[in-house]
Enzyme design. Structure first.
Site, PDB file in Angstrom:
ATOM      1  N   TYR A 119     -37.393  51.193  83.917  1.00 12.17           N
ATOM      2  CA  TYR A 119     -36.438  50.109  83.610  1.00 12.17           C
ATOM      3  C   TYR A 119     -36.903  48.790  84.228  1.00 12.17           C
ATOM      4  O   TYR A 119     -37.017  47.758  83.542  1.00 12.17           O
ATOM      5  CB  TYR A 119     -35.030  50.470  84.116  1.00 12.17           C
ATOM      6  CG  TYR A 119     -34.127  49.256  84.233  1.00 12.17           C
ATOM      7  CD1 TYR A 119     -33.640  48.613  83.096  1.00 12.17           C
ATOM      8  CD2 TYR A 119     -33.780  48.724  85.483  1.00 12.17           C
ATOM      9  CE1 TYR A 119     -32.836  47.472  83.193  1.00 12.17           C
ATOM     10  CE2 TYR A 119     -32.977  47.602  85.596  1.00 12.17           C
ATOM     11  CZ  TYR A 119     -32.510  46.972  84.448  1.00 12.17           C
ATOM     12  OH  TYR A 119     -31.723  45.851  84.553  1.00 12.17           O
ATOM     13  N   THR A 136     -33.086  41.027  86.405  1.00 15.03           N
ATOM     14  CA  THR A 136     -32.589  41.840  87.516  1.00 15.03           C
ATOM     15  C   THR A 136     -33.402  41.636  88.792  1.00 15.03           C
ATOM     16  O   THR A 136     -34.587  41.274  88.729  1.00 15.03           O
ATOM     17  CB  THR A 136     -32.651  43.329  87.109  1.00 15.03           C
ATOM     18  OG1 THR A 136     -32.378  44.141  88.234  1.00 15.03           O
ATOM     19  CG2 THR A 136     -34.026  43.720  86.568  1.00 15.03           C
ATOM     20  N   ASP A 137     -32.776  41.943  89.928  1.00 17.32           N
ATOM     21  CA  ASP A 137     -33.513  41.917  91.207  1.00 17.32           C
ATOM     22  C   ASP A 137     -34.518  43.066  91.300  1.00 17.32           C
ATOM     23  O   ASP A 137     -35.411  43.043  92.138  1.00 17.32           O
ATOM     24  CB  ASP A 137     -32.543  41.959  92.391  1.00 17.32           C
ATOM     25  CG  ASP A 137     -31.642  43.184  92.432  1.00 17.32           C
ATOM     26  OD1 ASP A 137     -31.709  44.031  91.511  1.00 17.32           O
ATOM     27  OD2 ASP A 137     -30.852  43.307  93.393  1.00 17.32           O
ATOM     28  N   GLU A 138     -34.374  44.075  90.429  1.00 14.64           N
ATOM     29  CA  GLU A 138     -35.239  45.256  90.554  1.00 14.64           C
ATOM     30  C   GLU A 138     -36.701  44.949  90.248  1.00 14.64           C
ATOM     31  O   GLU A 138     -37.587  45.734  90.566  1.00 14.64           O
ATOM     32  CB  GLU A 138     -34.730  46.389  89.658  1.00 14.64           C
ATOM     33  CG  GLU A 138     -33.322  46.782  90.017  1.00 14.64           C
ATOM     34  CD  GLU A 138     -32.930  48.188  89.570  1.00 14.64           C
ATOM     35  OE1 GLU A 138     -33.802  48.940  89.128  1.00 14.64           O
ATOM     36  OE2 GLU A 138     -31.741  48.505  89.693  1.00 14.64           O
ATOM     37  N   LYS A 184     -38.145  45.269  82.408  1.00 13.06           N
ATOM     38  CA  LYS A 184     -37.521  43.949  82.643  1.00 13.06           C
ATOM     39  C   LYS A 184     -38.563  42.965  83.186  1.00 13.06           C
ATOM     40  O   LYS A 184     -38.569  41.790  82.813  1.00 13.06           O
ATOM     41  CB  LYS A 184     -36.346  44.076  83.632  1.00 13.06           C
ATOM     42  CG  LYS A 184     -35.143  44.840  83.113  1.00 13.06           C
ATOM     43  CD  LYS A 184     -34.468  44.181  81.915  1.00 13.06           C
ATOM     44  CE  LYS A 184     -33.777  42.883  82.239  1.00 13.06           C
ATOM     45  NZ  LYS A 184     -33.005  42.375  81.062  1.00 13.06           N
TER      46      LYS A 184
END
Ligand code: NAD
Ligand code: DAU
Length: 360
Positions: free
Chosen positions: A162, A136-138, A166
């Site tokens: 989260y 993810t970009d997060e 990741k």
């Protein structure tokens, strides 16, 4: 890529990927084994109408090493496409532990099984294997309005449990390439939307609430920006990485569609008003509610690497993607009803929104 283990293939993006491989890409030389624990987010409803003879479903946990190891051997898996994860930021804030288990221990377990089967036992030629990790970009944290978009070299700065889980899984995958030369690729993607998305996420939640005349919860001031990507575009990008990407590389994937949450919600309201008129404009249902703790303000992805090296660009505009998403929801009432009947979903709505609404 002939024998593919897809993890989390009963969830939103994983199931779209299975449909993409066997449908849009019609890559019928492939055999897919889909390993999914069928948590609240996974459903066999997402996997109907696949071509016969190319697909096997196995219900199980990616943290079960013997199971994973056995599947690699039994099906002579040459490619792993790893989607399985706990994926919802709000749930990670209320209960982080399952995120560490599925996202960190789960990824570690898959990597170890792959190392054993592919590298220690040398079950298959090294140039025929690939571990692709979907991320993810997060992991990159948050951007200010004037900051440049995230690139593959942006330092990691995850802000939610989260995102941190990741990030940890990305680091593990990277380390297995660096230390053991496991052939890996990683993709970091922005917010997806489209058919089969579990309605805990913004866009499907707003569509379903709006259709049933419920309030439309917008966190904080609604000016947070996400880079929205239609899910089929994401599937195509992963397919390009699997077939043309270079081992050891990371590719950023994004939609070139940066929009504030409030604008997304208003657009969905207007589309529904056009497609299924109601007594009052749906915008009247919008309700500003207590913000998400630690809420990232802005994400944006620089996708020049995947464009330049693999020739991938998103196909869908935000408007076309939202129309396709709303049309899919309207055309699949049995899918909607099955989720709305899930007691876990109703419990989640109460847990996440009741306090918020009262304190707003
Ligand atoms: P999802 O929550 O819809 O689906 C996750 C799937 O994984 C479910 O089918 C669930 O049953 C399965 N699963 C969870 N834990 C498992 C376990 N321990 N063993 C086996 N299966 C398990 O998620 P999604 O939105 O489809 O996301 C898929 C992947 O893409 C995730 O890794 C996520 O981090 C990543 N991602 C998502 C987005 C997005 O916008 N949704 C964007 C970028 C990256
Ligand atoms: O950026 C990629 C990520 O996108 C993925 O890695 C995650 O798996 C996926 O869940 C998604 O995370 P977000 O937190 O950005 O998605 P979500 O749909 O939960 O929220 C989108 C934005 O909308 C976010 O700024 C929070 C806001 N929001 C969300 C909900 C559920 C609201 O304002 N109201 C809501 O009710």
């Amino acid at each position: 890529m002939k024998k593919v283990l897809v993890t989390g293939g009963a969830g939103f993006i994983g199931s779209n990927f299975v449909h993409y491989l066997l449908g849009t890409a019609r890559d019928l030389k492939i055999q897919i084994v889909n390993l999914d624990a069928l948590t609240y987010a996974g459903s066999l409803e997402n996997l109907k109408d696949l071509p016969e003879g190319h697909y096997t479903f196995v219900q199980g946990d990616i943290c079960n090493r013997d199971l994973v190891r056995g599947l690699l051997d039994q099906y002579q898996i040459d490619t792993i496409v790893h989607f399985a994860a706990e994926s919802h930021v709000d749930r990670s804030i209320l209960s982080p532990e399952p995120f560490i288990q599925a996202n960190v221990i789960g990824t570690f377990t898959l990597l170890e099984a792959a190392r054993q089967y592919w590298l220690i036992e040398k079950a298959l030629p090294i140039d025929e294997i690939r571990f692709h990790h979907v991320s993810t970009d997060e992991v990159y944290g948050t951007l200010d309005p004037e900051d440049p978009a995230f690139s593959e070299t942006t330092p990691y700065a995850p802000n939610s449990p989260y995102a941190a889980s990741k990030a940890a899984s990305d680091h593990l995958v990277r380390s297995y390439h660096h230390t053991y030369q496991l052939p890996v690729t990683i993709s970091n993607c922005s917010n997806n939307y489209g058919p089969r998305q579990f309605p805990e996420k913004l866009i499907p939640l707003i569509i379903l609430n709006a259709l049933s005349g419920k309030s439309l919860p917008v966190y904080g001031d609604g000016q947070q920006i996400r880079d929205w990507l239609f899910v089929t575009d994401h599937c195509e990008a992963i397919y390009k990485i699997l077939t043309q990407g270079v081992s050891g590389q990371t590719y950023n994937i994004g939609g070139n569609n940066q929009s504030a949450n409030l604008t997304i919600v208003e657009t969905v309201c207007d589309l529904l008003d056009e497609m299924q008129p109601a007594a009052e404009p749906r915008r009247n249902l919008i309700k500003f509610v207590t913000d998400r703790p630690g809420h990232d303000r802005r994400y944006a992805m620089n996708i020049s690497k995947i464009d330049r090296e693999l020739g991938w660009k998103p196909r869908y505009s935000l408007t076309d993607g939202l129309i396709a998403t709303v049309q899919w929801m309207l055309a699949n009432p049995e899918w909607v009803v099955a989720i709305q009947k899930q007691s876990e979903y109703q419990t989640w709505l109460t847990k996440n929104y009741d306090k918020r609404e009262k304190s707003s």
